[in-house]
Write an enzyme that holds these catalytic residues in place. Structure first.
Site, PDB file in Angstrom:
ATOM      1  N   CYS A 106      -0.199   8.589   8.902  1.00 34.60           N
ATOM      2  CA  CYS A 106      -0.326   8.463   7.172  1.00 34.60           C
ATOM      3  C   CYS A 106      -1.413   9.210   6.712  1.00 34.60           C
ATOM      4  O   CYS A 106      -2.518   9.341   7.477  1.00 34.60           O
ATOM      5  CB  CYS A 106      -0.022   7.100   6.778  1.00 34.60           C
ATOM      6  N   HIS A 155      -1.298   6.416   1.260  1.00 36.30           N
ATOM      7  CA  HIS A 155      -1.320   5.006   0.890  1.00 36.30           C
ATOM      8  C   HIS A 155      -2.794   4.570   1.031  1.00 36.30           C
ATOM      9  O   HIS A 155      -3.666   5.194   1.535  1.00 36.30           O
ATOM     10  CB  HIS A 155      -0.588   4.020   1.673  1.00 36.30           C
TER      11      HIS A 155
END
Length: 142
Positions: free
Chosen positions: A113, A97
């Site tokens: 992440c 992301h």
């Protein structure tokens, strides 16, 4: 009548062929040691971007994954509603992301992440959703 059916079948096959070509393989290879993500489509490298993966005390999971789901304007329920725009989830709560902490790209800085520049995350999100999440692979290596 038989010739007509064969001709119609051949015509339909030619019309469907471009759809099959569009369902290409998209592969994002994340290198934790190099803090990069290389995006290939049909075996051809399209992009190589800086990323941030897990900082000390956190883990970015290694392995081969298929993209599971996408969320354009996601917010983390685990980390104080933190923004996770253009998220492509690949393993539970782990996703590729965008980040707005641009100065940390190229070194470990996340809770696990894979974080990208917003422009790059938007490009990858667009490619993955157009390609089909089932045809999008994310490979995370040391």
């Amino acid at each position: 009548m038989r010739k007509f059916i064969l001709a119609a079948s051949a015509f339909l096959c030619l019309q469907i062929q471009p759809l099959v070509a569009e369902a290409s393989n998209l592969v994002a290879k994340v290198s934790i040691s190099q803090q990069t993500m290389t995006v290939s489509q049909n075996g051809i490298v399209k992009y190589r971007w800086k990323v941030s993966t897990a900082r000390k005390g956190y883990v970015t999971p290694l392995g081969n994954y298929k993209a599971k789901w996408a969320s354009k304007n996601h917010r983390s329920r685990k980390y104080d509603n933190a923004p996770m725009p253009y998220a492509i989830f690949f393993n539970g709560g782990y996703a590729v992301h965008a980040t707005f902490d641009l100065k940390r790209l190229g070194r470990p800085a996340s809770h696990g992440c894979v974080r990208l520049h917003p422009d790059n995350a938007a490009q990858f999100f667009s490619m993955a959703t157009a390609n089909g999440l089932g045809n999008t692979k994310i490979i995370v290596t040391r």
